[in-house]
Design a protein around this motif. Structure first.
Motif, short mmCIF file in Angstrom:
data_model
loop_
_atom_site.label_atom_id
_atom_site.label_comp_id
_atom_site.label_asym_id
_atom_site.label_seq_id
_atom_site.Cartn_x
_atom_site.Cartn_y
_atom_site.Cartn_z
N HIS A 87 3.64 -9.45 3.26
CA HIS A 87 2.83 -8.25 3.14
C HIS A 87 1.36 -8.67 3.12
O HIS A 87 1.05 -9.83 2.89
CB HIS A 87 3.19 -7.49 1.86
CG HIS A 87 4.57 -6.89 1.92
ND1 HIS A 87 4.81 -5.68 2.52
CD2 HIS A 87 5.76 -7.33 1.47
CE1 HIS A 87 6.10 -5.40 2.43
NE2 HIS A 87 6.70 -6.40 1.81
N HIS A 125 9.03 -5.65 -3.89
CA HIS A 125 8.11 -4.74 -3.21
C HIS A 125 8.87 -3.45 -2.94
O HIS A 125 9.96 -3.49 -2.36
CB HIS A 125 7.60 -5.33 -1.90
CG HIS A 125 6.47 -4.54 -1.30
ND1 HIS A 125 6.65 -3.27 -0.77
CD2 HIS A 125 5.16 -4.81 -1.19
CE1 HIS A 125 5.49 -2.82 -0.33
NE2 HIS A 125 4.57 -3.72 -0.58
N ARG A 181 -0.20 -0.75 1.09
CA ARG A 181 1.08 -0.99 0.39
C ARG A 181 2.25 -0.58 1.27
O ARG A 181 3.41 -0.75 0.86
CB ARG A 181 1.10 -0.25 -0.93
CG ARG A 181 0.18 -0.83 -1.99
CD ARG A 181 0.65 -2.18 -2.49
NE ARG A 181 1.82 -2.08 -3.36
CZ ARG A 181 2.53 -3.16 -3.75
NH1 ARG A 181 2.20 -4.36 -3.31
NH2 ARG A 181 3.58 -3.02 -4.55
N CYS A 196 -1.31 -6.83 1.31
CA CYS A 196 -2.01 -5.84 0.49
C CYS A 196 -3.48 -6.26 0.44
O CYS A 196 -3.79 -7.42 0.21
CB CYS A 196 -1.39 -5.79 -0.91
SG CYS A 196 0.39 -5.46 -0.82
S1 SF4 Z 1 0.54 -7.77 -3.90
FE1 SF4 Z 1 2.55 -8.71 -3.75
S2 SF4 Z 1 3.41 -7.81 -1.91
FE2 SF4 Z 1 1.22 -7.50 -1.78
S3 SF4 Z 1 0.43 -9.26 -0.63
FE3 SF4 Z 1 0.31 -9.74 -2.83
S4 SF4 Z 1 2.18 -10.87 -3.28
FE4 SF4 Z 1 2.49 -9.77 -1.36
#
Ligand code: SF4
Length: 439
Positions: free
Chosen positions: A157, A237, A276, A159
């Motif tokens: 991901h 997630h 997200r 984010c």
């Molecule tokens: S918040 Fe969690 S899901 Fe998003 S990029 Fe960071 S590690 Fe990955």
């Protein structure tokens, strides 16, 4: 014997990494010390998730200089996410640092330390960001009751506020047979509560030759190592959470009924700006499905307040989310700009005062929700694994339910390491006060 002082900052994956590094160095004739002045080797296993964690480490640099004046042969190493993030710049800013080693190069530490000792020249090891897990087959454990097992590292991901993909790399799942080998070792050593670790455990299995997903791994662990009473996992997630996982949580006896599912915001506008990849409606559907399939399951989450561009409406959407879902507990952080993340380009326009005002309101709402969820357990009997003594009274013992609730009871003898049924009598903040059933 050479003395190792190892301090860990940040998440449970760092704790497990430190345990592995400690095991490798003990095999090379080191012994651990908790007195930094005694050390021949100091290692800081660091965290980059928030600026606060980094400032704690930078604030210690002066101390290393003094220690090196006392012991010129002292070796100082920065390990983990800050090492990967700052790399060789660490040496420029801090000449007292001898080793900078990223999470992907941990198994090289004993050799690197030996090279530094012999050649008195610094070493940089950050070139294995996307390689396979660096602590494969390292089964050293510093405890005997609760174990941590990394099943995958990195995250696919992106984010916008998160630095993890740049310090831990892309997702790499460990081969399930290697995980089972580690679980068998924990089973043989009598561990009672094992936590599976990953930045996003729900996408376990992606990229492996074998066809297996996270629910499949849980089924395999249940079948291959049934002697481990409790199995947990962190972090998930929401986009990859689904019925198959919740069904495994319902049907597999060792899998504890606790789900940590970070949502970060209750506003679709903010979720989009955070990338997200899901909406608040999607999250609500997952929660309804989870609570339908695991009715006694507990639910915890993470929130970021004051993300760039967060309007009063966005904030109120998040407040409404907390009041509607009633999480058992939540980690709520103020937004902290991170170097190298896309969100850094966004103007950090929510003032510190406003961040703090919103933060306090969310904390209060969550406190009320936690209290309500905990009070609903009064009169019920819960299975508790006791882990430690209360700091205030040595005949009071602290443990965790399967739902990861903290419980305190009195006992006439040491019950650490034992499972007991505890009747919940009352609630004090986020702690359940109880008595051992039948006592
Ligand atoms: S918040 Fe969690 S899901 Fe998003 S990029 Fe960071 S590690 Fe990955």
């Amino acid at each position: 014997m050479k003395k190792l002082y190892l301090q860990t900052f940040g998440c449970q994956m760092n704790e497990r990494d430190s345990e592995g590094v400690q095991g490798l160095l003990l095999d090379r004739g080191f012994e651990t010390t908790s007195t930094i002045e005694e050390a021949d080797l100091i290692l800081y296993n660091t965290c980059s998730v928030r600026d606060h964690a980094e400032q704690k480490v930078f604030g210690r640099m002066g101390h290393f200089r003094k220690l090196k004046q006392i012991n010129p042969n002292l070796i100082v190493g920065i390990v983990g996410c800050m090492a990967q993030e700052h790399g060789g710049n660490f040496f420029k800013k801090n000449p007292e640092i001898d080793l900078v080693c990223g999470p992907g190069n941990l198994n090289q530490i004993p050799d690197l330390v030996e090279e530094i000792r012999l050649q008195r020249a610094p070493r940089l090891a950050i070139d294995r960001l996307n390689e396979e897990y660096s602590l494969e087959n390292v089964h050293h454990r510093s405890g005997e009751l609760k174990g941590l097992v990394t099943i995958m590292t990195g995250c696919d991901h992106r984010c916008t506020y998160c630095i993890v993909p740049y310090t831990r790399g892309d997702e790499r799942s460990r081969n399930s047979e290697n995980i089972i080998k580690e679980m068998r070792d924990l089973e043989a050593k009598g561990f009672k509560d094992v936590m599976l670790l990953g930045q996003n455990v729900n996408s376990y299995g992606k990229g492996l030759e074998e066809s297996i997903d996270f629910a499949g791994l849980l089924e395999k662990i249940q079948k291959e190592t049934p002697g481990i009473p409790r199995l947990r996992f962190i972090t998930s997630h929401p986009k990859d959470a689904h019925t198959r996982l919740f069904t495994a949580m319902r049907d597999l006896p060792m899998v504890c009924e606790h789900m940590h599912l970070p949502v970060q915001s209750g506003s679709n506008r903010t979720l989009r700006r955070m990338k997200r990849e899901h909406t608040r409606e999607w999250y609500l559907e997952q929660i309804e499905e989870y609570r339908k399939l695991v009715p006694d399951g507990t639910l915890t989450t993470d929130f970021i307040v004051g993300f760039p561009g967060e309007t009063e409406k966005d904030f109120l959407d998040t407040l409404e989310f907390i009041e509607r879902i009633e999480f058992d507990s939540a980690f709520i952080f103020q937004y902290s700009p991170r170097p190298g993340t896309p969100a850094l380009k966004l103007e950090d326009d929510v003032t510190p005062q406003e961040k703090s005002r919103r933060h306090q309101i969310l904390l209060a709402a969550q406190k009320a929700a936690s209290l309500k969820r905990n009070q609903a357990l009064i009169g019920r009997t819960e299975e508790v694994l006791f882990e430690s003594r209360s700091k205030r009274d040595e005949m009071r013992f602290v443990g965790r339910t399967r739902g990861y609730k903290r419980v305190v009871v009195s006992a006439e003898r040491d019950i650490i390491g034992e499972f007991h049924q505890a009747k919940i009598l009352s609630v004090a903040d986020e702690t359940l006060l109880g008595e051992i059933a039948g006592q």
